[in-house]
Design a protein around this motif. Structure first.
Motif, PDB file in Angstrom:
ATOM      1  N   GLY A 383       0.776  -1.224   0.000  1.00 34.66           N
ATOM      2  CA  GLY A 383       0.000   0.000   0.000  1.00 34.66           C
ATOM      3  C   GLY A 383       0.813   1.282   0.000  1.00 34.66           C
ATOM      4  N   ASP A 384       2.162   1.175  -0.006  1.00 30.43           N
ATOM      5  CA  ASP A 384       3.013   2.363  -0.009  1.00 30.43           C
ATOM      6  C   ASP A 384       3.285   2.771  -1.461  1.00 30.43           C
ATOM      7  OD1 ASP A 384       4.704   4.426   0.529  1.00 30.43           O
ATOM      8  OD2 ASP A 384       6.286   3.236   1.466  1.00 30.43           O
ATOM      9  N   VAL A 385       2.275   3.378  -2.109  1.00 33.51           N
ATOM     10  CA  VAL A 385       2.384   3.725  -3.517  1.00 33.51           C
ATOM     11  C   VAL A 385       3.435   4.819  -3.727  1.00 33.51           C
ATOM     12  CG1 VAL A 385       1.119   4.544  -5.526  1.00 33.51           C
ATOM     13  CG2 VAL A 385      -0.005   3.069  -3.869  1.00 33.51           C
ATOM     14  N   VAL A 386       3.462   5.799  -2.826  1.00 31.87           N
ATOM     15  CA  VAL A 386       4.441   6.889  -2.951  1.00 31.87           C
ATOM     16  C   VAL A 386       5.865   6.343  -2.846  1.00 31.87           C
ATOM     17  CG1 VAL A 386       5.246   9.040  -1.929  1.00 31.87           C
ATOM     18  CG2 VAL A 386       2.806   8.571  -2.063  1.00 31.87           C
ATOM     19  N   GLY A 387       6.090   5.421  -1.904  1.00 37.94           N
ATOM     20  CA  GLY A 387       7.407   4.813  -1.774  1.00 37.94           C
ATOM     21  C   GLY A 387       7.791   4.020  -3.005  1.00 37.94           C
ATOM     22  N   ALA A 388       6.822   3.315  -3.617  1.00 33.98           N
ATOM     23  CA  ALA A 388       7.110   2.553  -4.835  1.00 33.98           C
ATOM     24  C   ALA A 388       7.496   3.482  -5.979  1.00 33.98           C
ATOM     25  CB  ALA A 388       5.891   1.711  -5.218  1.00 33.98           C
ATOM     26  N   VAL A 389       6.784   4.618  -6.107  1.00 34.54           N
ATOM     27  CA  VAL A 389       7.124   5.589  -7.152  1.00 34.54           C
ATOM     28  C   VAL A 389       8.551   6.111  -6.959  1.00 34.54           C
ATOM     29  CG1 VAL A 389       6.591   7.879  -8.061  1.00 34.54           C
ATOM     30  CG2 VAL A 389       4.748   6.263  -7.597  1.00 34.54           C
ATOM     31  N   ALA A 390       8.896   6.472  -5.722  1.00 36.50           N
ATOM     32  CA  ALA A 390      10.236   7.001  -5.444  1.00 36.50           C
ATOM     33  C   ALA A 390      11.314   5.957  -5.753  1.00 36.50           C
ATOM     34  CB  ALA A 390      10.330   7.449  -3.988  1.00 36.50           C
ATOM     35  N   ALA A 391      11.068   4.699  -5.384  1.00 38.79           N
ATOM     36  CA  ALA A 391      12.052   3.645  -5.634  1.00 38.79           C
ATOM     37  C   ALA A 391      12.248   3.417  -7.125  1.00 38.79           C
ATOM     38  CB  ALA A 391      11.615   2.353  -4.942  1.00 38.79           C
ATOM     39  N   LEU A 392      11.168   3.425  -7.908  1.00 42.15           N
ATOM     40  CA  LEU A 392      11.276   3.235  -9.352  1.00 42.15           C
ATOM     41  C   LEU A 392      11.966   4.418 -10.021  1.00 42.15           C
ATOM     42  CD1 LEU A 392       7.738   1.705  -9.934  1.00 42.15           C
ATOM     43  CD2 LEU A 392       9.914   0.550 -10.369  1.00 42.15           C
ATOM     44  N   GLN A 393      11.711   5.621  -9.528  1.00 43.20           N
ATOM     45  CA  GLN A 393      12.403   6.789 -10.088  1.00 43.20           C
ATOM     46  C   GLN A 393      13.904   6.722  -9.826  1.00 43.20           C
ATOM     47  OE1 GLN A 393      10.179   9.931  -8.185  1.00 43.20           O
ATOM     48  NE2 GLN A 393       8.855  10.236  -9.963  1.00 43.20           N
ATOM     49  N   ARG A 394      14.280   6.212  -8.653  1.00 42.98           N
ATOM     50  CA  ARG A 394      15.717   6.038  -8.372  1.00 42.98           C
ATOM     51  C   ARG A 394      16.329   4.988  -9.296  1.00 42.98           C
ATOM     52  NH1 ARG A 394      13.884   6.896  -2.959  1.00 42.98           N
ATOM     53  NH2 ARG A 394      13.672   4.656  -2.599  1.00 42.98           N
ATOM     54  N   GLN A 395      15.569   3.959  -9.620  1.00 47.52           N
ATOM     55  CA  GLN A 395      16.082   2.956 -10.559  1.00 47.52           C
ATOM     56  C   GLN A 395      16.332   3.563 -11.937  1.00 47.52           C
ATOM     57  OE1 GLN A 395      13.777  -0.625 -10.786  1.00 47.52           O
ATOM     58  NE2 GLN A 395      13.852  -1.024  -8.581  1.00 47.52           N
ATOM     59  N   LEU A 396      15.395   4.416 -12.376  1.00 43.41           N
ATOM     60  CA  LEU A 396      15.598   5.074 -13.676  1.00 43.41           C
ATOM     61  C   LEU A 396      16.816   5.983 -13.661  1.00 43.41           C
ATOM     62  CD1 LEU A 396      11.949   5.997 -14.727  1.00 43.41           C
ATOM     63  CD2 LEU A 396      13.440   4.298 -15.768  1.00 43.41           C
ATOM     64  N   LEU A 397      16.998   6.743 -12.576  1.00 43.44           N
ATOM     65  CA  LEU A 397      18.154   7.629 -12.478  1.00 43.44           C
ATOM     66  C   LEU A 397      19.459   6.845 -12.432  1.00 43.44           C
ATOM     67  CD1 LEU A 397      16.819  10.285  -9.931  1.00 43.44           C
ATOM     68  CD2 LEU A 397      17.161  10.572 -12.388  1.00 43.44           C
ATOM     69  N   ALA A 398      19.383   5.612 -11.906  1.00 44.70           N
ATOM     70  CA  ALA A 398      20.578   4.763 -11.835  1.00 44.70           C
ATOM     71  C   ALA A 398      20.902   4.104 -13.169  1.00 44.70           C
ATOM     72  CB  ALA A 398      20.408   3.702 -10.756  1.00 44.70           C
ATOM     73  N   GLY A 399      20.056   4.301 -14.185  1.00 40.98           N
ATOM     74  CA  GLY A 399      20.357   3.765 -15.511  1.00 40.98           C
ATOM     75  C   GLY A 399      19.450   2.648 -15.969  1.00 40.98           C
ATOM     76  N   ASP A 400      18.495   2.205 -15.130  1.00 41.09           N
ATOM     77  CA  ASP A 400      17.597   1.123 -15.519  1.00 41.09           C
ATOM     78  C   ASP A 400      16.412   1.721 -16.270  1.00 41.09           C
ATOM     79  OD1 ASP A 400      15.704  -1.443 -13.689  1.00 41.09           O
ATOM     80  OD2 ASP A 400      16.060  -1.101 -15.820  1.00 41.09           O
ATOM     81  N   THR A 401      16.522   1.792 -17.606  1.00 37.79           N
ATOM     82  CA  THR A 401      15.476   2.395 -18.434  1.00 37.79           C
ATOM     83  C   THR A 401      14.747   1.349 -19.267  1.00 37.79           C
ATOM     84  OG1 THR A 401      17.112   2.858 -20.166  1.00 37.79           O
ATOM     85  CG2 THR A 401      16.681   4.605 -18.543  1.00 37.79           C
ATOM     86  N   THR A 402      14.694   0.116 -18.792  1.00 40.93           N
ATOM     87  CA  THR A 402      14.007  -0.935 -19.533  1.00 40.93           C
ATOM     88  C   THR A 402      12.515  -0.650 -19.589  1.00 40.93           C
ATOM     89  OG1 THR A 402      13.725  -2.259 -17.532  1.00 40.93           O
ATOM     90  CG2 THR A 402      15.726  -2.635 -18.829  1.00 40.93           C
ATOM     91  N   ALA A 403      11.841  -1.304 -20.528  1.00 36.82           N
ATOM     92  CA  ALA A 403      10.404  -1.085 -20.705  1.00 36.82           C
ATOM     93  C   ALA A 403       9.623  -1.532 -19.472  1.00 36.82           C
ATOM     94  CB  ALA A 403       9.914  -1.844 -21.944  1.00 36.82           C
ATOM     95  N   VAL A 404      10.070  -2.611 -18.834  1.00 32.99           N
ATOM     96  CA  VAL A 404       9.365  -3.107 -17.653  1.00 32.99           C
ATOM     97  C   VAL A 404       9.428  -2.094 -16.519  1.00 32.99           C
ATOM     98  CG1 VAL A 404       9.359  -4.894 -15.866  1.00 32.99           C
ATOM     99  CG2 VAL A 404       9.707  -5.533 -18.251  1.00 32.99           C
ATOM    100  N   THR A 405      10.610  -1.518 -16.290  1.00 25.28           N
ATOM    101  CA  THR A 405      10.751  -0.528 -15.222  1.00 25.28           C
ATOM    102  C   THR A 405       9.913   0.706 -15.507  1.00 25.28           C
ATOM    103  OG1 THR A 405      12.983  -1.313 -14.731  1.00 25.28           O
ATOM    104  CG2 THR A 405      12.405   0.875 -13.947  1.00 25.28           C
ATOM    105  N   ARG A 406       9.908   1.170 -16.757  1.00 24.75           N
ATOM    106  CA  ARG A 406       9.108   2.347 -17.088  1.00 24.75           C
ATOM    107  C   ARG A 406       7.607   2.047 -16.990  1.00 24.75           C
ATOM    108  NH1 ARG A 406      10.011   3.941 -22.482  1.00 24.75           N
ATOM    109  NH2 ARG A 406      11.037   1.964 -22.935  1.00 24.75           N
ATOM    110  N   TYR A 407       7.219   0.822 -17.363  1.00 23.74           N
ATOM    111  CA  TYR A 407       5.814   0.431 -17.200  1.00 23.74           C
ATOM    112  C   TYR A 407       5.427   0.404 -15.724  1.00 23.74           C
ATOM    113  CZ  TYR A 407       1.984  -2.811 -16.385  1.00 23.74           C
ATOM    114  OH  TYR A 407       0.857  -3.398 -15.902  1.00 23.74           O
ATOM    115  N   ASN A 408       6.304  -0.178 -14.903  1.00 23.62           N
ATOM    116  CA  ASN A 408       6.013  -0.231 -13.469  1.00 23.62           C
ATOM    117  C   ASN A 408       5.879   1.166 -12.876  1.00 23.62           C
ATOM    118  OD1 ASN A 408       6.006  -3.007 -13.410  1.00 23.62           O
ATOM    119  ND2 ASN A 408       8.154  -3.189 -12.835  1.00 23.62           N
ATOM    120  N   LEU A 409       6.730   2.094 -13.317  1.00 25.96           N
ATOM    121  CA  LEU A 409       6.640   3.463 -12.818  1.00 25.96           C
ATOM    122  C   LEU A 409       5.326   4.106 -13.257  1.00 25.96           C
ATOM    123  CD1 LEU A 409       7.745   5.929 -11.393  1.00 25.96           C
ATOM    124  CD2 LEU A 409       9.068   6.472 -13.445  1.00 25.96           C
ATOM    125  N   GLY A 410       4.936   3.898 -14.517  1.00 28.97           N
ATOM    126  CA  GLY A 410       3.677   4.457 -14.992  1.00 28.97           C
ATOM    127  C   GLY A 410       2.485   3.912 -14.226  1.00 28.97           C
TER     128      GLY A 410
END
Length: 562
Positions: A383-410
């Protein structure tokens, strides 16, 4: 004046030991000093030792203070201090409950202040606050009944539809308790789970239908295991019904031009409750929400996750880190002193340094383990949606720009109600990938557009509905058997834009508020059986709406329409 934060402890009984820790450290220091003095006394007189091994009393005192501080900070950290409120996941036991709300014109009467409808809203909110773990569905009824939301624990969705409840929601004047009972029973029986089912009907009891219909519907509900609780509103003395339009406020009149006086009728509500073996709560009863909870207390509950709760934030690291730093400083100070003053005992000194350094390294490893990046999927499931968004954004900044990661962030942004950002990201993923990720991105992008289209405060809601219809048409072309896709497409069809280009007919141009759209996440959603029941109900209601529209063009409505 600054408010002092409230501090709580996970294990407050450990605080008793905090007071003993400084005494323990002092006793150990005194014992260690006496042992050292006895060993040195074997080699020389005290006067000779004073010249050979100068003693720095200030350094010894400072070290004792440091070690006492480390002991106190570590002891308090071990007790688990918490302060500052934050949202966190929770689990509790609850039932499945449908609440049927009378949205007829008679509920606008002012014999209950400010109106019967507003008093009913207040009781629903109080009832919901007492039963966070219950899955609740909202049904509005007047001349017909209409499902506002399926069974859900989403307080935000329930509050949205409750705020917008008024006589224009249902679209057919009058009042029919039997239809509300039948539709509430169908909705509850279509749900899965081991919890008992209850139907709470809130009304003034003024219904213009045969008593036999109400009795038959209530008896059928009772035979199917649905507990009915009826709650009355209004007064037997009655009140007029104010109508507000462009010409101002006037009183409701009947077909003969006489001012309508609406009255509370407890007999029909009591009949519905007793016929099903349920409970009737009269209009003059105080604390109606608590009485409803008492009536449902004996029902079998089911353990489930609820959206979130406020809890105090763990703060043990705020004490453990200073303790670790003091320990490292003490290690560095002692090792330097021993290299300078006790060069003959380097082996012993090195052993002490190694021991203290090992403790510090172990604590550092513990802190590193605590600071590891949390799993976004786990955060989202809890239920921590805000925390999940922040964690996925950190993954993108770290270089993980795969389609799955971007889908999960969306998808996470969709859960956090960042609808525009979510749709843009999901559309970008859909255009740049293939396979399952492409299909899911299309579904969730359509869902984001649909939610924007259902928002009456959104100026671009017409464009959003068009985009949602296009997305689900494309999605259903590839997956025509998907129930969730059909349901969301049906919602978009029932809310066409004013220019009539809503995506292929079927809506009838009605402006009724729609049931809450279903998100594709497993938790809090509906299964296939429930979705089919809701779709069948929506189709049946749509045929009724179209029939009434045609009849409306031939003649004006007559009879009691409040």
């Amino acid at each position: 004046m600054t408010e002092v934060p409230q501090i709580v402890f996970d294990m407050p009984w450990l605080l008793i030991g905090v007071a003993a820790l400084p005494l323990l450290v002092l006793l150990l220091r005194i014992s260690r000093s006496r042992q050292r003095s006895r060993r040195l006394a074997r080699f020389a007189e005290p006067s000779a030792l004073a010249r050979l091994l100068p003693v720095d009393d200030k350094s010894a005192t400072a070290r004792t203070i440091r070690l006492v501080a480390v002991a106190v900070l570590s002891g308090i950290a071990l007790a688990g201090p918490r302060w500052g409120l934050a949202r966190g996941p929770a689990t509790a036991s609850g039932i499945d409950m449908a609440i049927a709300l009378d949205a007829s014109l008679s509920m606008m009467a002012t014999d209950e202040r400010p109106t019967r409808l507003e008093r009913m809203r207040q009781e629903v909110r109080r009832l919901r606050a007492m039963s966070n773990a219950d899955r609740v569905a909202l049904i509005a009824f007047a001349g017909r009944s209409y499902i506002l939301t399926p069974l859900t624990t989403d307080n935000g969705a329930l509050e949205l539809f409750l705020d917008n409840l008024d006589p224009s929601v249902v679209g057919q004047a009058g009042s029919s308790l039997s239809r509300a009972i039948r539709q509430g029973t169908e909705l509850l029986l279509a749900s899965n789970g081991n919890a008992d089912r209850a139907l709470v009907i809130m009304s003034d009891g003024e219904s213009f239908e045969p008593v036999e219909d109400v009795k038959a519907a209530a008896e059928q509900a009772g035979e199917k295991g649905v507990t009915i609780v009826t709650v009355g509103f209004g007064t037997t003395g009655g009140s007029t019904i104010p109508i507000t339009d462009a010409n101002g406020t006037r009183q409701k009149r009947d077909e003969n031009g006489e001012i309508v006086v609406t009255r509370y009728h407890p007999e029909l509500l009591e009949l519905a409750a007793t016929s099903s073996g349920g409970t009737f709560i009269p209009a003059d009863a105080s604390d109606k929400a608590s009485r409803v909870r008492a009536a449902l207390r004996s029902l079998r509950t089911e353990r489930r996750s609820i959206e979130s709760r406020e809890d105090y934030v763990p703060r043990f690291l705020w004490l453990l880190i200073p303790a670790l730093l003091l320990l490292l400083y003490d290690t560095w100070t002692v090792s330097g002193a021993r290299r300078r003053k006790l060069s003959s005992r380097r082996a012993t000194g090195a052993g002490a340094v190694t021991s203290a350094t090992s403790v510090a390294a172990a604590l550092l490893l513990f802190l590193v383990g605590c600071a590891r990046e949390p799993d976004p999927a786990v955060l989202f499931e809890n239920g921590d949606v805000v925390g999940a968004v922040a964690a996925l954004q950190r993954q993108l900044l770290a270089g993980d720009t795969t389609a799955v990661t971007r889908y999960n962030l969306g998808s996470a942004l969709l859960g956090a109600d960042s609808l525009q950002a979510s749709v843009q990201l999901l559309e970008a993923v859909r255009r740049s990938t293939e396979g399952e990720v492409r299909m899911r991105s299309r579904f969730n992008a359509g869902l984001g557009d649909l939610r924007q289209g259902l928002d009456t405060a959104n100026a671009d809601r017409d464009q959003a509905l068009k985009a949602s219809l296009a997305a689900y048409r494309s999605y259903l072309t590839d997956r025509p058997a998907d129930v969730d896709g059909k349901w969301n497409y049906e919602l978009a069809l029932r809310k066409p834009p004013p220019d009539g280009n809503g995506g292929g007919g079927g809506g009838g141009g009605q402006d009724d508020p729609q049931p809450e759209q279903q998100q594709p996440q497993p938790q809090g959603g509906i299964d296939q059986k429930q979705a089919e029941a809701l779709l069948n109900s929506a189709a049946r209601e749509e045929r009724e709406v179209q029939g009434r529209t045609q009849r409306r063009g031939r003649s004006a409505p007559m009879g009691k329409d409040w």
